[in-house]
Enzyme design. Structure first.
Site, PDB file in Angstrom:
ATOM      1  N   GLY A   2      14.995  -0.124  14.811  1.00 17.30           N
ATOM      2  CA  GLY A   2      14.455  -0.777  13.611  1.00 17.30           C
ATOM      3  C   GLY A   2      12.929  -0.710  13.620  1.00 17.30           C
ATOM      4  O   GLY A   2      12.308  -0.852  14.668  1.00 17.30           O
TER       5      GLY A   2
ATOM      6  N   ARG B 266      18.436   5.150  14.069  1.00 18.87           N
ATOM      7  CA  ARG B 266      19.185   4.604  15.209  1.00 18.87           C
ATOM      8  C   ARG B 266      20.053   5.693  15.844  1.00 18.87           C
ATOM      9  O   ARG B 266      21.144   5.432  16.339  1.00 18.87           O
ATOM     10  CB  ARG B 266      20.024   3.409  14.753  1.00 18.87           C
ATOM     11  CG  ARG B 266      19.178   2.212  14.290  1.00 18.87           C
ATOM     12  CD  ARG B 266      20.005   0.955  14.177  1.00 18.87           C
ATOM     13  NE  ARG B 266      19.264  -0.146  13.586  1.00 18.87           N
ATOM     14  CZ  ARG B 266      18.461  -0.968  14.251  1.00 18.87           C
ATOM     15  NH1 ARG B 266      18.299  -0.797  15.551  1.00 18.87           N
ATOM     16  NH2 ARG B 266      17.841  -1.950  13.641  1.00 18.87           N
TER      17      ARG B 266
ATOM     18  N   ASP C  18      15.660  -1.805  23.314  1.00 17.74           N
ATOM     19  CA  ASP C  18      16.533  -1.493  24.445  1.00 17.74           C
ATOM     20  C   ASP C  18      17.382  -0.241  24.217  1.00 17.74           C
ATOM     21  O   ASP C  18      17.667   0.496  25.164  1.00 17.74           O
ATOM     22  CB  ASP C  18      17.398  -2.698  24.849  1.00 17.74           C
ATOM     23  CG  ASP C  18      18.080  -3.349  23.677  1.00 17.74           C
ATOM     24  OD1 ASP C  18      17.861  -2.897  22.528  1.00 17.74           O
ATOM     25  OD2 ASP C  18      18.830  -4.314  23.894  1.00 17.74           O
TER      26      ASP C  18
ATOM     27  N   THR D 193      10.331  -4.480  19.477  1.00 18.53           N
ATOM     28  CA  THR D 193      11.416  -5.122  18.757  1.00 18.53           C
ATOM     29  C   THR D 193      10.884  -6.346  18.041  1.00 18.53           C
ATOM     30  O   THR D 193      10.145  -7.141  18.623  1.00 18.53           O
ATOM     31  CB  THR D 193      12.600  -5.546  19.657  1.00 18.53           C
ATOM     32  OG1 THR D 193      13.384  -6.508  18.941  1.00 18.53           O
ATOM     33  CG2 THR D 193      12.168  -6.181  20.959  1.00 18.53           C
TER      34      THR D 193
ATOM     35  N   ASP E 173      12.651  -8.724  17.293  1.00 15.07           N
ATOM     36  CA  ASP E 173      13.387  -9.873  17.836  1.00 15.07           C
ATOM     37  C   ASP E 173      12.714 -10.471  19.073  1.00 15.07           C
ATOM     38  O   ASP E 173      13.076 -11.566  19.498  1.00 15.07           O
ATOM     39  CB  ASP E 173      14.815  -9.442  18.216  1.00 15.07           C
ATOM     40  CG  ASP E 173      15.671  -9.123  17.003  1.00 15.07           C
ATOM     41  OD1 ASP E 173      15.197  -9.325  15.876  1.00 15.07           O
ATOM     42  OD2 ASP E 173      16.818  -8.668  17.186  1.00 15.07           O
TER      43      ASP E 173
ATOM     44  N   ASP F  57      12.998  -9.741  22.175  1.00 13.34           N
ATOM     45  CA  ASP F  57      13.965 -10.081  23.217  1.00 13.34           C
ATOM     46  C   ASP F  57      14.094  -9.025  24.315  1.00 13.34           C
ATOM     47  O   ASP F  57      15.104  -8.977  25.016  1.00 13.34           O
ATOM     48  CB  ASP F  57      15.354 -10.354  22.596  1.00 13.34           C
ATOM     49  CG  ASP F  57      15.916  -9.130  21.896  1.00 13.34           C
ATOM     50  OD1 ASP F  57      15.186  -8.130  21.737  1.00 13.34           O
ATOM     51  OD2 ASP F  57      17.092  -9.171  21.493  1.00 13.34           O
TER      52      ASP F  57
ATOM     53  N   ARG G 256      19.138 -10.840  16.606  1.00 12.15           N
ATOM     54  CA  ARG G 256      20.519 -10.431  16.892  1.00 12.15           C
ATOM     55  C   ARG G 256      21.086 -11.155  18.109  1.00 12.15           C
ATOM     56  O   ARG G 256      22.135 -11.796  18.037  1.00 12.15           O
ATOM     57  CB  ARG G 256      20.557  -8.922  17.124  1.00 12.15           C
ATOM     58  CG  ARG G 256      21.879  -8.379  17.570  1.00 12.15           C
ATOM     59  CD  ARG G 256      21.809  -6.894  17.820  1.00 12.15           C
ATOM     60  NE  ARG G 256      21.671  -6.150  16.587  1.00 12.15           N
ATOM     61  CZ  ARG G 256      22.677  -5.916  15.741  1.00 12.15           C
ATOM     62  NH1 ARG G 256      23.888  -6.343  16.033  1.00 12.15           N
ATOM     63  NH2 ARG G 256      22.480  -5.238  14.642  1.00 12.15           N
TER      64      ARG G 256
END
Ligand code: F6P
Length: 350
Positions: free
Chosen positions: A10, A72, A103, A125, A127, A129, A171
């Site tokens: 993303g 992706r 990741d 990312t 996120d 994470d 996510r």
């Protein structure tokens, strides 16, 4: 050296800052030349490239997204993936590759490193994470956007005596929900790290109404799970199917919760799904600087011969860790941040 660069997974604000920093330092200090691979690993598999020189990176710092575009695509899912990547390396006379991604992208980079391809990783990312680094660029921008949206939702929720559920990205980890929820003074924050207790959510909202606060803001990460009885917990999905890395398309937990909250409390409830608005547009100043620091760190790693490593932020220092460590697990919201939220939120009530 001749170095390839790709962005995978993303997109997020700050990717262009990384690309610009790699190319500027590589060209001006190391005398490198670059090839930009288009659309993530797809570009390396198919040798789809663009010129990446000083002129190409001029003016891109404040621009969101990635000039290299992204996808992706999972290169290692193709039976001949490794051979095609090696062929692309040879054809272009590449000495090394810098893969900027999360990741999934870095998991492919790790497999290439195992096979002897000279690759360095840069974490990315929205996120926030990824293990082994304290912050990823794009996250600060996303939190800023989500916080502004929550601020706006406060006034309309209050005017109508409504509950508004705000769904944000996240996510596997609830970093955006936590930061934006705390910054936006949400009444309830729901994250993937803790299954949603609907009775407690409704109890808290009821308690606030009983105490005279007639509106509530609930922030939920898209990956937060709801209890499904004997089946345990599950995500709410936006669509069937999975991407090449096996991820389902999340989305809809906000609508689900809004329906349940209205049904259980009787309070009028709406939902707002922020979605890709959080990933678009210009990066914050923090993300421009962080992306720049990561880019400089990545090109230095290449010249230090530290292949199989990912540039990483530890405290306020740029360092590096093995790719294997970075992809080993997700970095989930820690107890410290949960305690910050708990300190200012009302105690859950049933
Ligand atoms: O890359 C992370 C992420 O933004 C997640 O928060 C979200 O679930 C997913 O990407 C959305 O992916 P896509 O843009 O492919 O719909």
């Amino acid at each position: 050296m001749k170095i390839g660069l790709l962005t995978g997974g993303g997109d997020c604000p700050g990717l262009n800052a990384v690309i610009r920093a790699v190319v500027r330092k590589g060209t001006n200090y190391y005398g490198d030349s670059f090839i930009g691979f288009l659309e993530g690993w797809r570009g390396v598999l198919d040798n789809k490239t663009m010129t990446l020189d000083l002129a190409a990176v001029n003016g891109i710092l404040p621009i969101g997204g990635t000039i290299l575009r992204t996808s992706r695509t999972n290169a290692t899912k193709q039976p001949d993936g490794l051979a095609r990547i090696e062929a692309t390396f040879k054809k272009n006379g590449l000495d090394a590759l810098i893969a900027i991604g999360g990741d999934d992208t870095l998991g492919v980079a790790k497999k290439l490193d195992d096979a002897g391809v000279k690759v360095v990783g840069c974490p990315k990312t929205i996120d926030n994470d990824l293990a082994g680094t304290d912050f990823t660029f794009g996250f600060d921008t996303a939190v800023g956007i989500a916080t502004e949206c929550i601020d706006r939702l406060h006034t309309t929720a209050e005017s109508h005596n409504r509950v508004i559920v705000v769904e944000v990205m996240g996510r596997d980890a609830g970093w955006i929900a936590m930061y934006a929820g705390i910054a936006g003074s949400a009444d309830v924050i729901l994250i993937p790290e803790r299954p949603i207790d609907l009775a407690a959510v409704c109890g808290t909202i009821r308690k606030q109404h009983d105490a005279g606060k007639l509106y509530s803001i609930v922030v939920v990460a898209e990956g937060a799970k709801v209890a499904t009885g004997a089946a345990g917990e599950s995500n709410v999905l936006a669509a069937g199917g999975v991407d090449e890395f096996g991820h389902a398309r999340l989305g809809g937990i906000g609508n689900f919760l809004a329906t349940e909250i209205e049904k259980r409390t009787g309070y009028e409830t709406r939902s707002a799904i922020l979605g890709h608005i959080q990933r678009g547009g210009t990066p914050s100043a923090f993300d421009r600087v962080l992306g720049t620091r990561y880019g400089l760190g990545a090109i230095d790693l290449v010249h230090e011969g530290k292949f199989g490593q990912m540039v990483s932020l530890k405290g306020n220092k740029i360092t590096s860790i093995p790719l294997a460590e970075a992809i080993a697990s997700n970095r989930r919201v820690d107890q410290d941040l949960m305690s910050v939220a708990e300190g200012v939120l009302d105690k859950p009530a049933k």
